[in-house]
Design an enzyme around this catalytic site. Structure first.
Site, mmCIF file in Angstrom:
data_model
loop_
_atom_site.group_PDB
_atom_site.id
_atom_site.type_symbol
_atom_site.label_atom_id
_atom_site.label_comp_id
_atom_site.label_asym_id
_atom_site.label_seq_id
_atom_site.Cartn_x
_atom_site.Cartn_y
_atom_site.Cartn_z
ATOM 1 N N ASP A 185 -4.236 -1.652 16.658
ATOM 2 C CA ASP A 185 -2.813 -1.998 16.605
ATOM 3 C C ASP A 185 -2.577 -3.463 16.972
ATOM 4 O OD1 ASP A 185 -0.138 -1.463 16.188
ATOM 5 O OD2 ASP A 185 0.207 -0.732 18.224
ATOM 6 N N HIS A 228 -2.781 -8.387 8.853
ATOM 7 C CA HIS A 228 -3.645 -7.303 8.381
ATOM 8 C C HIS A 228 -4.963 -7.859 7.822
ATOM 9 C CE1 HIS A 228 -0.533 -4.499 9.208
ATOM 10 N NE2 HIS A 228 0.262 -4.871 8.224
ATOM 11 N N LEU A 284 -25.049 5.227 11.307
ATOM 12 C CA LEU A 284 -23.688 5.220 11.856
ATOM 13 C C LEU A 284 -22.763 5.932 10.882
ATOM 14 C CD1 LEU A 284 -21.298 4.196 13.680
ATOM 15 C CD2 LEU A 284 -21.369 2.065 12.379
HETATM 16 C C1 IPE Z 1 -0.757 3.328 14.927
HETATM 17 O O1 IPE Z 1 -0.117 2.107 14.946
HETATM 18 C C2 IPE Z 1 -1.326 3.576 13.569
HETATM 19 C C3 IPE Z 1 -2.456 2.740 13.208
HETATM 20 C C4 IPE Z 1 -3.084 1.913 13.990
HETATM 21 C C5 IPE Z 1 -2.912 2.899 11.863
HETATM 22 P P1 IPE Z 1 1.459 1.994 14.649
HETATM 23 O O2 IPE Z 1 1.827 0.581 14.846
HETATM 24 O O3 IPE Z 1 1.747 2.594 13.337
HETATM 25 O O4 IPE Z 1 2.073 2.938 15.770
HETATM 26 P P2 IPE Z 1 3.401 2.805 16.613
HETATM 27 O O5 IPE Z 1 4.519 2.608 15.634
HETATM 28 O O6 IPE Z 1 3.230 1.637 17.525
HETATM 29 O O7 IPE Z 1 3.492 4.082 17.372
HETATM 30 C C1 IPE Z 2 -1.816 -2.113 13.017
HETATM 31 O O1 IPE Z 2 -1.010 -3.218 13.206
HETATM 32 C C2 IPE Z 2 -2.137 -1.879 11.568
HETATM 33 C C3 IPE Z 2 -1.468 -0.712 10.984
HETATM 34 C C4 IPE Z 2 -0.722 0.152 11.624
HETATM 35 C C5 IPE Z 2 -1.646 -0.490 9.565
HETATM 36 P P1 IPE Z 2 0.571 -3.149 13.082
HETATM 37 O O2 IPE Z 2 0.932 -3.492 11.685
HETATM 38 O O3 IPE Z 2 1.093 -1.875 13.594
HETATM 39 O O4 IPE Z 2 0.985 -4.357 14.044
HETATM 40 P P2 IPE Z 2 2.191 -4.389 15.061
HETATM 41 O O5 IPE Z 2 2.058 -3.168 15.927
HETATM 42 O O6 IPE Z 2 3.434 -4.365 14.259
HETATM 43 O O7 IPE Z 2 1.986 -5.644 15.820
HETATM 44 MG MG MG Z 3 1.718 -1.260 15.409
#
Ligand code: IPE
Ligand code: IPE
Ligand code: MG
Length: 249
Positions: free
Chosen positions: A28, A45, A139
């Site tokens: 995240d 990303h 792995l």
């Molecule tokens: C969790 O992250 C999902 C992934 C890492 C794929 P999100 O950014 O979607 O989750 P929330 O919104 O912080 O709960």
């Molecule tokens: C995690 O990063 C990637 C996915 C959930 C696909 P985020 O896109 O949730 O990044 P933040 O949480 O908004 O910083």
């Molecule tokens: Mg996120």
């Protein structure tokens, strides 16, 4: 002798007797990483997919047999369309680009989640990579794609109910082992260690059943900044913990 199939393991000072068999990661913070640099979330990303390579490589070096990465949740479909599309493009790129490397490093790819919801071309790339890496053994890399734990539990309950209806199963047969066997993760041990980056203190619908006794480590580091050094520090912390599973020491 080909040495590329089993490179010398580099333990980074870890105790080989106390390695986790399965590490799961909630990756995240890509969006915030980009925002801090006045870049588009999509750039975050892109950078995040580089961190994926690093963590996969490090697991392979150390000799951790299972790594599961939360790449896209069922809830993530509700993000703006352009972001979802960019994530799908990146995913496909990753699947094609890493194929060769996975073969060289003896890495097998798998997925959990509703992969039938992925766009056709991504699904094709996915199936191809899964297929060519099928025989690899060092792995098991599992990508959680369009994954939601509650959805997984619902589909398991439906499948169990169908087997009861068909007379293949009786209600009295339902136990923890049986339920685990109906989940997407049936071929993977429960995670020993769950890592979440970006400091959020939540699980976000990831492996709810499977993490019953996982050790949890939450780091404030945003996913694109997550590197091998921090990963090794977390593994050392894991090795220092006493897991009691509800019993006395
Ligand atoms: C969790 O992250 C999902 C992934 C890492 C794929 P999100 O950014 O979607 O989750 P929330 O919104 O912080 O709960
Ligand atoms: C995690 O990063 C990637 C996915 C959930 C696909 P985020 O896109 O949730 O990044 P933040 O949480 O908004 O910083
Ligand atoms: Mg996120």
């Amino acid at each position: 002798m080909s040495s590329d199939k089993s490179p010398q393991s580099d333990l980074h000072g870890l105790d080989p007797a106390k390695l986790p068999a399965h590490v799961a990661v909630i990756m995240d913070g890509n969006g915030r990483w980009a925002q801090k640099r006045l870049l588009s979330r999509i750039k975050g990303h892109e950078k995040g997919s580089e961190a994926v390579r690093t963590v996969v490589r490090t697991c392979r070096e150390i000799g951790i047999p299972h790594l599961t990465l939360y790449a896209f949740s069922t809830e993530n479909w509700q993000r703006p369309r352009a972001e979802v599309e960019a994530l799908m493009v990146l995913l496909k790129k990753f699947l094609v680009k890493e194929r060769q490397d996975m073969m060289e490093k003896n890495i097998r790819l798998g997925t959990i989640g509703q992969t039938d919801r992925l766009p056709e071309d991504v699904r094709e790339a996915l199936l191809q990579t899964i297929d060519v890496t099928r025989g690899n053994t060092a792995l098991q890399l599992t990508l959680a794609l369009s994954y939601g734990s509650r959805n997984e539990i619902c589909q398991a309950m439906r499948a169990i109910a169908a087997d009861i209806d068909a007379g293949r199963l009786q209600a009295a047969d339902i136990d923890e082992k049986l339920i685990s066997g109906y989940l997407f993760t049936r071929h993977i041990p429960d995670p020993d260690l769950l890592i979440r980056t970006s400091g959020e203190m939540r699980i976000s619908n990831f492996l709810l059943w499977q993490i019953a006794y996982s050790e949890i480590f939450i780091t404030p580091t945003l996913w694109p900044d997550f590197g091998a050094d921090e990963f090794v520090r977390i593994l050392k912390d894991f090795q220092s913990r006493q897991r009691r599973f509800g019993q006395v020491a």
